[in-house]
Design a protein around this motif. Sequence first.
Motif, short mmCIF file in Angstrom:
data_model
loop_
_atom_site.label_atom_id
_atom_site.label_comp_id
_atom_site.label_asym_id
_atom_site.label_seq_id
_atom_site.Cartn_x
_atom_site.Cartn_y
_atom_site.Cartn_z
N UNK A 19 0.66 -1.02 0.10
CA UNK A 19 -0.10 -0.33 0.56
C UNK A 19 0.71 1.14 -0.21
N UNK A 20 2.13 1.53 0.48
CA UNK A 20 2.61 2.39 0.54
C UNK A 20 3.66 2.76 -0.54
N UNK A 21 3.52 1.40 -1.21
CA UNK A 21 4.15 1.67 -2.83
C UNK A 21 3.12 2.42 -3.50
N UNK A 22 2.10 1.65 -3.01
CA UNK A 22 0.79 1.99 -4.16
C UNK A 22 0.76 3.87 -3.79
N UNK A 23 0.98 4.59 -2.90
CA UNK A 23 0.42 5.84 -2.34
C UNK A 23 1.94 6.39 -2.87
N UNK A 24 3.26 5.83 -2.94
CA UNK A 24 4.19 6.84 -3.45
C UNK A 24 4.31 6.93 -4.96
N UNK A 25 3.54 6.00 -5.68
CA UNK A 25 3.55 6.00 -6.44
C UNK A 25 2.04 7.48 -7.61
N UNK A 26 1.35 7.61 -6.50
CA UNK A 26 0.82 9.01 -7.00
C UNK A 26 1.76 10.33 -6.80
N UNK A 27 2.80 9.98 -5.67
CA UNK A 27 3.28 11.35 -5.61
C UNK A 27 2.97 12.99 -5.61
N UNK A 28 1.83 13.26 -5.76
CA UNK A 28 1.45 14.51 -5.91
C UNK A 28 0.90 14.19 -3.74
N UNK A 29 0.62 15.42 -3.25
CA UNK A 29 -0.06 15.58 -1.68
C UNK A 29 -1.05 15.49 -1.94
N UNK A 30 -1.50 15.75 -2.55
CA UNK A 30 -2.91 15.78 -1.92
C UNK A 30 -3.44 14.30 -2.72
N UNK A 31 -2.89 14.13 -3.82
CA UNK A 31 -3.89 12.70 -4.22
C UNK A 31 -3.55 11.70 -3.32
N UNK A 32 -2.20 12.03 -2.59
CA UNK A 32 -1.72 10.83 -1.47
C UNK A 32 -2.56 11.25 -0.23
N UNK A 33 -2.29 12.07 -0.17
CA UNK A 33 -3.29 12.66 1.09
C UNK A 33 -5.14 12.08 1.00
N UNK A 34 -5.39 12.34 -0.02
CA UNK A 34 -6.92 11.97 -0.24
C UNK A 34 -6.93 10.34 -0.01
N UNK A 35 -5.90 9.66 -0.64
CA UNK A 35 -6.08 8.05 -0.53
C UNK A 35 -5.65 7.52 0.70
N UNK A 36 -5.26 8.65 1.47
CA UNK A 36 -4.96 7.46 2.34
C UNK A 36 -5.65 7.73 3.59
N UNK A 37 -6.73 7.90 2.94
CA UNK A 37 -7.62 8.02 4.30
C UNK A 37 -9.28 7.17 3.78
N UNK A 38 -8.38 5.69 3.18
CA UNK A 38 -9.70 5.09 2.63
C UNK A 38 -9.67 4.05 4.13
N UNK A 39 -8.82 3.62 4.72
CA UNK A 39 -8.75 3.21 6.12
C UNK A 39 -8.29 2.91 6.71
N UNK A 40 -7.40 2.84 8.29
CA UNK A 40 -7.00 2.89 8.99
C UNK A 40 -6.20 1.91 8.51
N UNK A 41 -5.92 0.65 8.10
CA UNK A 41 -4.68 0.42 7.03
C UNK A 41 -3.47 1.58 6.33
N UNK A 42 -4.45 1.81 5.50
CA UNK A 42 -3.72 2.89 4.00
C UNK A 42 -3.34 3.83 5.73
N UNK A 43 -4.04 4.42 6.30
CA UNK A 43 -2.99 5.41 7.23
C UNK A 43 -1.82 4.84 7.65
N UNK A 44 -1.93 3.79 8.04
CA UNK A 44 -0.69 3.92 8.79
C UNK A 44 0.47 3.29 7.57
N UNK A 45 -0.22 2.69 6.49
CA UNK A 45 0.84 2.62 5.60
C UNK A 45 1.67 4.30 5.04
#
Length: 416
Positions: free
Chosen positions: A9-35
């Motif tokens: 999941x951390x790798x997926x978020x890293x491929x987004x790069x743009x901070x706004x997109x990463x923040x939005x995607x990380x709000x999916x669930x607790x596991x994504x916030x941990x990533x």
Amino acid sequence: MEHLPVEVIGNILSRLKAARDVVIASATCKKWREAWRNHLHTLSFNSNDWSVYHDLTTSRLEILITQTIFQTTSLQCLSILMDEVDEFSAAPVIAWLMYTRDTLRQLHYNVRTTPIVNIIEKCSRQKLEVLALAYNSVTGVEPSYEKFPCLKSLSLSYVSISAWDLSLLLTACPKLQNLALINPDIAMSDAQTTMELNSPSLKDIYVEAVSLDKFILEADSIENLHLKDCTLELFELIGKGSLRVLQIDDVSVLHLDIGDNTENLQIVDVSSFTIMWPKFYNMISKSSNLKRLRLWGVVFDDEDGVVDLETVSSCFPQLSHLSLSYDLKDVCGLQGSSHLENVVVLELGWTIISELFSDWVAGFLERCPNLKKLVIYGVVSEAKSHEECRVLASFTSSIVRLMRKYLHVEVQFDYE
């Protein structure tokens, strides 16, 4: 998705790069916030990614970047590219650099700070591999203290730096392979007329919009040299014959010396350049492994400056890609009977169309028996005169008739 390892999941978020997109995607669930907190390694704040950046005050933008960065623990690549921000305060910038310095591998930064932050000093002695600075100042480099043991790529764009500090900075980068100098403000001391750079590890250098009297580069491992929009009295490359690619684009230089060992040259690409043909020929004549030769908008500043196919054929037997423009002096002589057996791609063009251009093209086609692709480049003015239209129509008809003889050759036209 709930079965994905948090590292993935951390790798997926890293491929987004743009901070706004990463923040939005990380709000999916607790596991994504941990990533996001523990496994995000790439983060980018770019004013082109989100229009809201332009509406924020500088202080609000500083807070937003600070809060975002401080929620991560393992950033490896950080980009802060804010084109319309006048200046950041020094304190938050120092905080970002100090917080990420232990894990950071790449830093791209183009915002001015007040007071000036010595980014070189803050990032040295760590594991940084890529550093790209723009619109900053570099002063007082101390190579005994400010070392970059892992740095492989350095880019300085619109950076103010003295020739001496630039030389010291390269000394502090023992593994540097790629260097880009784009419109730098290089200060020379009163007693200094020559900028000398030395890097035994450097393989690729790109120099754009540099104006100096004398520029001497000593690089034993250099493979790629690209000069663009430069004004130099002298440029000298001192190496051991490792150069493979030479590109010169819109450069004014009185004396150009790339050394005698050019056996490994594979690509020579020269455009908008004036030089004496004998000198240029002597530089590249030993390049028996040359595969691509491009002379575009080149003016040979001597009466005997004739590029003839006999010379090209004998000196460059491995040539597979040839590009020539019609404004070469004497339009590249077609005398003799030598063939370019290995040329498979031929690019020919004009600046001012002439009745003889189609004959010139026909002569090349006869000399390239294994040609697969022909590209015709031309410049056509918007307000075409009657004569220009007539010549262009005549050329088109000639090419149509000519290509009926070479049906195996792909033909493309590219007009400006």
